[in-house]
Scaffold this motif. Structure first.
Motif, mmCIF file in Angstrom:
data_model
loop_
_atom_site.group_PDB
_atom_site.id
_atom_site.type_symbol
_atom_site.label_atom_id
_atom_site.label_comp_id
_atom_site.label_asym_id
_atom_site.label_seq_id
_atom_site.Cartn_x
_atom_site.Cartn_y
_atom_site.Cartn_z
ATOM 1 N N LEU A 156 0.854 -1.180 0.000
ATOM 2 C CA LEU A 156 0.000 0.000 0.000
ATOM 3 C C LEU A 156 0.892 1.233 0.000
ATOM 4 O O LEU A 156 1.941 1.247 0.665
ATOM 5 N N ARG A 157 0.446 2.256 -0.714
ATOM 6 C CA ARG A 157 1.290 3.435 -0.907
ATOM 7 C C ARG A 157 0.617 4.698 -0.415
ATOM 8 O O ARG A 157 -0.619 4.813 -0.439
ATOM 9 N N CYS A 158 1.442 5.630 -0.001
ATOM 10 C CA CYS A 158 0.915 6.879 0.540
ATOM 11 C C CYS A 158 1.837 8.043 0.195
ATOM 12 O O CYS A 158 3.064 7.951 0.363
ATOM 13 N N LYS A 159 1.213 9.129 -0.253
ATOM 14 C CA LYS A 159 1.926 10.386 -0.439
ATOM 15 C C LYS A 159 1.331 11.391 0.537
ATOM 16 O O LYS A 159 0.152 11.755 0.418
ATOM 17 N N PRO A 160 2.107 11.852 1.514
ATOM 18 C CA PRO A 160 1.551 12.792 2.498
ATOM 19 C C PRO A 160 1.404 14.187 1.901
ATOM 20 O O PRO A 160 1.864 14.466 0.792
ATOM 21 N N ILE A 161 0.753 15.040 2.641
ATOM 22 C CA ILE A 161 0.625 16.438 2.242
ATOM 23 C C ILE A 161 2.017 17.086 2.275
ATOM 24 O O ILE A 161 2.779 16.886 3.234
ATOM 25 N N SER A 162 2.319 17.833 1.229
ATOM 26 C CA SER A 162 3.620 18.488 1.142
ATOM 27 C C SER A 162 3.838 19.407 2.350
ATOM 28 O O SER A 162 2.963 20.191 2.718
ATOM 29 N N GLY A 163 5.004 19.268 2.974
ATOM 30 C CA GLY A 163 5.315 20.093 4.137
ATOM 31 C C GLY A 163 5.009 19.415 5.460
ATOM 32 O O GLY A 163 5.456 19.877 6.514
ATOM 33 N N HIS A 164 4.223 18.357 5.409
ATOM 34 C CA HIS A 164 3.961 17.592 6.633
ATOM 35 C C HIS A 164 5.121 16.648 6.892
ATOM 36 O O HIS A 164 5.596 15.967 5.973
ATOM 37 N N ASN A 165 5.576 16.581 8.129
ATOM 38 C CA ASN A 165 6.704 15.691 8.403
ATOM 39 C C ASN A 165 6.375 14.567 9.373
ATOM 40 O O ASN A 165 7.271 13.879 9.856
ATOM 41 N N ILE B 99 1.528 2.407 12.883
ATOM 42 C CA ILE B 99 2.883 2.923 12.982
ATOM 43 C C ILE B 99 2.868 4.392 12.615
ATOM 44 O O ILE B 99 1.994 4.837 11.866
ATOM 45 N N TYR B 100 3.808 5.172 13.177
ATOM 46 C CA TYR B 100 3.954 6.519 12.652
ATOM 47 C C TYR B 100 5.417 6.914 12.562
ATOM 48 O O TYR B 100 6.275 6.382 13.275
ATOM 49 N N PHE B 101 5.663 7.853 11.655
ATOM 50 C CA PHE B 101 7.001 8.349 11.341
ATOM 51 C C PHE B 101 7.060 9.857 11.626
ATOM 52 O O PHE B 101 6.100 10.583 11.366
ATOM 53 N N ASN B 102 8.183 10.304 12.127
ATOM 54 C CA ASN B 102 8.511 11.731 12.166
ATOM 55 C C ASN B 102 9.788 11.929 11.362
ATOM 56 O O ASN B 102 10.786 11.242 11.621
ATOM 57 N N ASN B 103 9.742 12.842 10.413
ATOM 58 C CA ASN B 103 10.922 13.101 9.567
ATOM 59 C C ASN B 103 11.509 11.807 9.003
ATOM 60 O O ASN B 103 12.720 11.578 9.044
ATOM 61 N N ASN B 104 10.616 10.961 8.518
ATOM 62 C CA ASN B 104 10.947 9.705 7.827
ATOM 63 C C ASN B 104 11.454 8.613 8.756
ATOM 64 O O ASN B 104 11.797 7.515 8.282
ATOM 65 N N VAL B 105 11.498 8.852 10.043
ATOM 66 C CA VAL B 105 12.008 7.873 11.005
ATOM 67 C C VAL B 105 10.840 7.247 11.755
ATOM 68 O O VAL B 105 9.994 7.986 12.281
ATOM 69 N N PRO B 106 10.770 5.900 11.810
ATOM 70 C CA PRO B 106 9.674 5.278 12.576
ATOM 71 C C PRO B 106 9.820 5.579 14.060
ATOM 72 O O PRO B 106 10.888 5.370 14.643
ATOM 73 N N SER C 113 -1.310 12.404 7.557
ATOM 74 C CA SER C 113 -0.099 13.182 7.784
ATOM 75 C C SER C 113 -0.431 14.442 8.571
ATOM 76 O O SER C 113 -1.581 14.876 8.631
ATOM 77 N N SER C 114 0.594 14.974 9.199
ATOM 78 C CA SER C 114 0.436 16.217 9.954
ATOM 79 C C SER C 114 1.797 16.892 10.061
ATOM 80 O O SER C 114 2.826 16.298 9.715
ATOM 81 N N THR C 115 1.791 18.118 10.573
ATOM 82 C CA THR C 115 3.060 18.732 10.920
ATOM 83 C C THR C 115 3.560 18.054 12.197
ATOM 84 O O THR C 115 2.811 17.321 12.858
ATOM 85 N N ALA C 116 4.783 18.283 12.563
ATOM 86 C CA ALA C 116 5.362 17.586 13.708
ATOM 87 C C ALA C 116 4.795 18.066 15.035
ATOM 88 O O ALA C 116 4.907 17.388 16.041
ATOM 89 N N ASP C 117 4.152 19.214 15.047
ATOM 90 C CA ASP C 117 3.545 19.728 16.264
ATOM 91 C C ASP C 117 2.453 18.770 16.716
ATOM 92 O O ASP C 117 1.515 18.499 15.972
ATOM 93 N N SER C 118 2.537 18.263 17.940
ATOM 94 C CA SER C 118 1.570 17.270 18.409
ATOM 95 C C SER C 118 0.181 17.864 18.573
ATOM 96 O O SER C 118 -0.798 17.140 18.666
ATOM 97 N N ASN C 119 0.046 19.167 18.585
ATOM 98 C CA ASN C 119 -1.258 19.804 18.696
ATOM 99 C C ASN C 119 -1.746 20.336 17.355
ATOM 100 O O ASN C 119 -2.277 21.440 17.261
ATOM 101 N N GLN C 120 -1.545 19.532 16.340
ATOM 102 C CA GLN C 120 -2.078 19.828 15.017
ATOM 103 C C GLN C 120 -2.830 18.599 14.519
ATOM 104 O O GLN C 120 -2.439 17.464 14.809
ATOM 105 N N PRO C 121 -3.907 18.804 13.772
ATOM 106 C CA PRO C 121 -4.702 17.650 13.341
ATOM 107 C C PRO C 121 -3.995 16.809 12.293
ATOM 108 O O PRO C 121 -3.203 17.321 11.493
ATOM 109 N N GLN C 122 -4.297 15.542 12.304
ATOM 110 C CA GLN C 122 -3.858 14.655 11.245
ATOM 111 C C GLN C 122 -4.893 14.719 10.125
ATOM 112 O O GLN C 122 -6.093 14.766 10.376
#
Lengths: 111, 114
Positions: B21-30, B47-54, B94-103
């Motif tokens: 299965l493949r996924c392209k996140p929103i541009s700018g979301h890390n 699973i989740y990744f931040n800056n490409n790291v699991p 996807s979301s920004t790295a800020d934990s208080n932002q929606p996915q």
């Protein structure tokens, strides 16, 4: 006996009425909450969010209320429309970026 | 703006086959998240990744499941070998790295393993 699957709570309202969907969350340390709407065949869609330093937040036709004392979240939809029919999920940020989702509520709007 | 893009939208395959299965996140979301939704268990984080790291793969059910994020604009979830109990809708968010932002979620891949 064992349940076959999730039995979603349901809410049925008349078009034009206000809807209130409730959610009990589990973690008193959660500091961020989100409501999502999921229509059939689609992914959850962000509706509105609230941080734990607030107890109310309003959007377009929607209001979220947070009661930290009893760990309760509600979503109010004003003048409910047929297009509002969907499953609504609350989610809490339990740690880091991790969200824990509630079981969902099926909202049906009758014309 | 393009949202999260998942492919394929539907996949039907026989048990034992490999599924990707493949996924392209929103541009700018890390931050990128993989979820599974079933009638029995609802929406579960795999699973989740931040800056490409699991960061957290505690929701991955077994070794048959693996996920990668080779770059900021692409992730895969692989099941090998697939089993009928893997049948579900798989969502990427996807979301920004800020934990208080929606996915923000894609529209999912409906997977059926026969």
């Amino acid at each position: 006996g064992e349940s076959v699957g999730l039995h979603l709570p349901t809410l049925s309202v008349q078009e034009g009425d206000n809807s209130i969907i409730n959610c009990a969350y589990s973690n008193s340390a959660s500091d961020y909450f989100i409501w999502y709407k999921q229509e059939s065949g689609k992914g959850p869609q962000f509706i509105i969010d609230i941080r734990s330093n607030m107890d109310k937040r309003q959007g377009q036709r929607v209001t979220v209320l947070l009661n930290k004392t009893v760990k309760h979240l509600s979503l109010q939809i004003a003048a409910t429309q047929p297009g509002d029919s969907a499953v609504y999920f609350c989610a809490e940020n339990t740690s880091g970026s991790r969200l824990t989702f509630g079981e969902g509520t099926q909202l049906t709007v009758n014309p | 703006d393009a949202g999260v893009i998942q492919s394929p939208r539907h996949e039907v395959t026989e048990m034992g086959q490999e599924v990707t299965l493949r996924c392209k996140p929103i541009s700018g979301h890390n931050s990128l998240f993989w979820y599974r939704q079933t009638m029995m268990r609802g929406l579960e984080l795999l699973i989740y990744f931040n800056n490409n790291v699991p960061i957290d793969d505690s929701g991955m059910p077994e070794d048959r499941f693996s996920a990668k994020m080779p770059n900021a604009s692409f992730s895969t979830l692989k099941i090998q070998p697939s089993e009928p109990r893997d049948s579900a809708v798989y969502f990427c968010a996807s979301s920004t790295a800020d934990s208080n932002q929606p996915q923000h979620f894609g529209d999912g891949t409906r997977l059926s393993i026969l």
